[in-house]
Design an enzyme around this catalytic site. Structure first.
Site, short mmCIF file in Angstrom:
data_model
loop_
_atom_site.label_atom_id
_atom_site.label_comp_id
_atom_site.label_asym_id
_atom_site.label_seq_id
_atom_site.Cartn_x
_atom_site.Cartn_y
_atom_site.Cartn_z
N SER A 109 -70.21 -27.82 -24.52
CA SER A 109 -70.96 -28.31 -25.95
C SER A 109 -70.96 -30.03 -26.20
O SER A 109 -70.05 -30.58 -25.47
CB SER A 109 -70.13 -27.65 -27.07
OG SER A 109 -68.86 -28.20 -26.90
N GLY A 123 -67.81 -32.34 -24.95
CA GLY A 123 -68.41 -33.49 -23.93
C GLY A 123 -68.02 -34.72 -24.65
O GLY A 123 -68.10 -35.76 -23.94
N GLU A 158 -73.38 -32.63 -19.17
CA GLU A 158 -74.54 -31.82 -19.25
C GLU A 158 -74.00 -30.95 -20.53
O GLU A 158 -73.41 -30.03 -20.45
CB GLU A 158 -74.59 -30.97 -17.93
CG GLU A 158 -76.33 -30.53 -17.82
CD GLU A 158 -76.51 -29.14 -18.27
OE1 GLU A 158 -76.73 -29.04 -19.49
OE2 GLU A 158 -76.12 -28.20 -17.42
N CYS A 173 -78.39 -23.63 -21.82
CA CYS A 173 -78.59 -25.15 -22.41
C CYS A 173 -80.13 -25.31 -22.75
O CYS A 173 -80.53 -26.05 -23.56
CB CYS A 173 -77.72 -26.16 -21.76
SG CYS A 173 -78.31 -26.11 -20.04
C1 UN1 Z 1 -77.73 -24.18 -18.21
O1 UN1 Z 1 -77.61 -23.49 -19.25
O2 UN1 Z 1 -76.34 -24.87 -18.35
O3 UN1 Z 1 -83.03 -24.42 -16.17
C2 UN1 Z 1 -78.20 -24.38 -17.00
C3 UN1 Z 1 -82.38 -23.29 -16.62
C4 UN1 Z 1 -81.05 -22.96 -15.41
C5 UN1 Z 1 -79.92 -23.53 -15.56
C6 UN1 Z 1 -79.58 -23.65 -17.01
N1 UN1 Z 1 -81.98 -23.08 -14.21
O4 UN1 Z 1 -82.60 -22.63 -17.37
#
Ligand code: UN1
Length: 508
Positions: free
Chosen positions: A243, A247, A264, A298
């Site tokens: 989060s 982060g 990330e 994410c």
């Molecule tokens: C994530 O949710 O941390 O592009 C990574 C995507 C996946 C990776 C997500 N290849 O949804």
């Protein structure tokens, strides 16, 4: 596959050690342990023994020592370790994918996709090991040569999240290792069995290559333990996925000791659908983006901007699609959506719906938790306004906020008007709209797609985002450079000492 067979194939037991120095397991039976919960039932799958400070020290020391010789192994030879691991991943793909679905709750199709992402990443890293290219530059001084080269860093610490319990580690670990680093992995305390299963494969691959202490594992749910890891100056790079609030702390702490960091963090990803969009592409992309992984990627689509001429049609189509989605046990192939990770996630979902309604949000579909064992909720569509505080925030749940627009410029401005900057998409058949969206005045995100949704990126591109998403890049393109240190070298092969910028320094 029943649980017993699954655990046997992946060499797990109901009380597994969570500490490994990359050569063996380090049992700490009297230490505290964490329970792994199956989110589809709320029942425990088993326990993992957490890592104590003494074991942590041992692991760090071994990892540091191993780095000293690993950095001298030629990169293409280092890749052989990843090749062995990729063979094992192929061999155990079904079992590992099933475990991912069981412990994290994503559908088996998505579990298989996640392990495939590891395999793709392994293939990429193996090739990359022969392409750790540096540049050569023309010196301004005669008979001088300038070049830059890349060297490994040391220990790379990887802190991963529950939602991609194995793939995100692979993005980091495979590049880190071919670049000559050793890796210490601290997985999410919500998905420790996935990490233990992957570590078993790492140990087997290491045995086959007669190498030790390259991949290590530590497990803990204690904040003080995590802080100690992040603050440890023996770890030159920390890669953190999670989060934005956590982060921000990780980034500040690592920066404070002048370590390197890859962040990330949260996304608040939006799709724009203009008046010329092909809805046969747009609708399934929105549905997968918003409710895939139960809204816990994410890259999940959290906001939707619809041109006013097609808004009603799109909403009608979305409601029809949402009605068809079957929700339940992720291991049943007819279920496209599984549970949320835990009760706290369900609470956050309910809270967000309540706040959106209080702000004036109109629920078009869903909005409630599903009363059955496990942590299930209804995928939800809400008419909302972009500026609402709740819409500005990432809630890790399948909630899609829907807004309307008149002009494409306005839609792009609204899409950008959030603190996060991970992923964005437009559906259009109008070249000028697509080009505007991709131009410097267009999307401000790290990932910008045309006629493709916001989630489901391929590993070949650099993955990550701007603003509160943290600025990190992982996986493909030249992300490998973040796992190495750059050295600029100037070599004088003349017989005089020429100073740059033409400076004269004559003292005799
Ligand atoms: C994530 O949710 O941390 O592009 C990574 C995507 C996946 C990776 C997500 N290849 O949804």
């Amino acid at each position: 596959m029943n649980l017993q067979m699954l655990f046997k194939e992946l060499q797990l037991n109901a009380d597994s050690p969570g500490s490994s120095d990359g050569a063996t397991w380090i049992p700490t039976p009297n230490n505290s342990s964490i329970s792994s919960i199956n989110p589809a039932t709320g029942q425990a799958l088993g326990k993992i023994q957490t890592t104590n400070n003494e074991t942590y020290e041992k692991i760090i020391v071994q990892s540091q020592k191993a780095f000293l010789s690993w950095r001298e192994v030629p990169a293409p030879k280092r890749a052989l370790l990843i090749r062995e691991l990729s063979e094992l991943l192929r061999q155990h793909k079904t079992a590992l994918s099933t475990l991912v679905s069981l412990e994290m709750g994503k559908s088996l199709q998505e579990g298989l996709g996640e392990v495939q992402e590891m395999i793709d990443m392994a293939d990429f890293a193996i090739g990359q090991a022969r392409m750790l290219y540096g540049l050569s530059m023309h010196s301004e001084r005669e008979r001088h040569r300038m070049l830059e080269q890349w060297h490994p860093l040391g220990i790379v610490g990887v802190i991963s999240a529950f939602n991609f319990p194995v793939a995100v580690w692979a993005w980091n670990a495979f590049l880190a290792v071919i670049c000559g680093n050793t890796v210490i992995w601290k997985p999410s305390a919500k998905t420790p069995f996935c990490a233990v299963a992957v570590q078993q494969l790492c140990l087997e691959a290491s045995r086959r290559c007669q190498i030790q202490h390259i991949f290590s594992l530590i497990v803990s749910d204690e904040i003080a333990f995590a802080e100690n890891f992040v603050d440890d100056s023996r770890i030159p790079l920390i890669s953190f996925t999670g989060s934005t609030p956590i982060g921000r702390m990780v980034g500040t702490r690592v920066q404070n000791r002048f370590g390197k960091v890859i962040l990330e963090l949260g996304g608040n990803n939006a799709i724009i659908v203009d008046e010329t969009a092909n809805l046969k592409l747009a609708i399934p992309a929105i549905v997968f983006g918003a409710m895939g992984t139960a809204g816990q990627r994410c890259t999940t689509t959290r906001r939707l901007f619809l041109h006013k001429n097609i808004a009603q049609t799109v909403c009608d189509n979305l409601i029809a699609a949402y009605q068809q989605i079957r929700i339940g046990d992720p291991l049943d192939p007819s279920h496209l959506m599984g549970p949320l990770i835990d009760q706290n996630a369900v609470d956050q979902f309910e809270q967000a719906i309540l706040i959106a309604q209080q702000a004036g949000g109109q629920i078009l579909f869903g909005g409630k938790k599903i009363t059955q064992p496990g942590f299930y909720v209804e995928p939800t569509l809400i008419r909302a306004k972009n500026e609402w505080e709740i819409v500005q925030k990432e809630t890790f749940a399948p909630i899609l906020y829907i807004m309307e627009f008149d002009h494409i410029e306005e839609a792009i401005a609204q899409q950008n008007a959030v603190p996060q900057g991970l992923s964005a998409a437009i559906f259009t058949q109008t070249l000028a709209h697509s080009e505007l969206f991709l131009s410097a005045t267009g999307s401000d995100c790290g990932i910008a797609n045309v006629n493709i949704g916001t989630s489901g990126a391929e590993i070949g591109g650099a993955f990550g985002g701007e603003k509160e998403t943290g600025g990190g890049r992982e996986a493909g393109s030249d992300a490998w450079k973040l796992y190495m240190r750059r050295q600029t070298c100037t070599i004088n092969w003349s017989n005089q000492l020429l100073l740059a910028q033409g400076i004269q320094f004559n003292y005799s």
